[in-house]
Design a protein around this motif. Structure first.
Motif, short mmCIF file in Angstrom:
data_model
loop_
_atom_site.label_atom_id
_atom_site.label_comp_id
_atom_site.label_asym_id
_atom_site.label_seq_id
_atom_site.Cartn_x
_atom_site.Cartn_y
_atom_site.Cartn_z
N ILE A 1 35.70 100.80 40.81
CA ILE A 1 34.93 99.92 39.92
C ILE A 1 35.77 99.55 38.71
O ILE A 1 35.82 98.38 38.31
CB ILE A 1 33.62 100.61 39.49
CG1 ILE A 1 32.70 100.77 40.69
CG2 ILE A 1 32.93 99.82 38.37
CD1 ILE A 1 31.50 101.67 40.45
N ASP B 1 38.43 97.00 39.63
CA ASP B 1 37.96 95.78 40.29
C ASP B 1 37.92 94.64 39.27
O ASP B 1 37.13 94.67 38.32
CB ASP B 1 36.58 96.01 40.89
CG ASP B 1 36.10 94.85 41.73
OD1 ASP B 1 36.63 93.73 41.58
OD2 ASP B 1 35.18 95.07 42.55
N THR C 1 36.73 91.76 39.59
CA THR C 1 35.52 90.94 39.64
C THR C 1 34.32 91.60 38.95
O THR C 1 33.29 90.94 38.77
CB THR C 1 35.14 90.63 41.10
OG1 THR C 1 34.82 91.85 41.78
CG2 THR C 1 36.28 89.92 41.82
N MET C 2 34.43 92.85 38.58
CA MET C 2 33.32 93.56 37.91
C MET C 2 33.20 93.10 36.46
O MET C 2 34.19 92.83 35.79
CB MET C 2 33.55 95.07 37.93
CG MET C 2 33.32 95.72 39.24
SD MET C 2 31.56 95.78 39.56
CE MET C 2 31.57 96.60 41.12
N ASP C 3 31.95 93.04 35.99
CA ASP C 3 31.76 92.68 34.59
C ASP C 3 32.10 93.86 33.69
O ASP C 3 32.20 95.00 34.14
CB ASP C 3 30.33 92.17 34.34
CG ASP C 3 29.27 93.22 34.59
OD1 ASP C 3 29.47 94.39 34.23
OD2 ASP C 3 28.21 92.86 35.13
N SER C 4 32.28 93.58 32.42
CA SER C 4 32.75 94.61 31.49
C SER C 4 31.73 95.73 31.30
O SER C 4 32.11 96.89 31.10
CB SER C 4 33.13 94.00 30.15
OG SER C 4 32.00 93.43 29.53
N ALA D 1 29.71 97.03 33.59
CA ALA D 1 29.85 97.93 34.74
C ALA D 1 31.12 98.76 34.61
O ALA D 1 31.12 99.96 34.90
CB ALA D 1 29.87 97.14 36.04
N LYS D 2 32.20 98.12 34.15
CA LYS D 2 33.45 98.85 33.97
C LYS D 2 33.32 99.90 32.88
O LYS D 2 33.80 101.02 33.03
CB LYS D 2 34.60 97.88 33.64
CG LYS D 2 35.08 97.10 34.82
CD LYS D 2 36.32 96.31 34.46
CE LYS D 2 36.86 95.63 35.69
NZ LYS D 2 38.24 95.22 35.53
#
Length: 124
Positions: free
Chosen positions: A34, A37, A39-42, A44-45
């Protein structure tokens, strides 16, 4: 080959520890996926980073406590840190030095003695 009950108990504790380590490795791998990745939004990161740091801290506390307990003669012990408690499993017939175990685990985990659950895994 015939295993004695003590050998079987130690095998069970070693298996439990191995399973814990494998599950933790999978969790760390998933969190790193994650984090890395693109493509993950901040948000989620950030949550994944926070979870990763917490997991790493938990692993360090468990390892530190297990290392000191092992050095004191409690081989094959398992320390599992949870959100509100710390579970300690010791492969001994009886626990004559409970205060020493409590001192080690509270120092290494930062938890209060009231949050410790010590289980003596006796030979059966």
């Amino acid at each position: 080959a015939v295993l004695t009950s003590a050998q079987a108990m130690r095998t069970n504790l070693a298996t439990a520890k191995l399973n814990r380590e494998q599950n933790r490795a999978k969790s760390k791998e998933a969190l790193l996926a994650i984090i890395n990745d693109e493509t993950m939004d901040s948000a989620a990161k950030d949550e994944a980073v926070s979870s990763y740091v917490k997991l790493t801290d938990t692993i360090e506390k468990e390892t530190d406590a297990e290392t000191v307990l092992t050095a004191k003669g409690y081989t094959d012990c398992i320390v599992t840190v949870n959100d509100d408690t710390v579970d300690v499993t010791l492969p001994v017939a009886n626990l004559s030095e409970r205060a020493q175990v409590e001192d080690i685990v509270t120092r290494k985990t930062g938890y209060d003695v009231s949050q410790l659950v010590i289980t003596v895994a006796e030979d059966k």
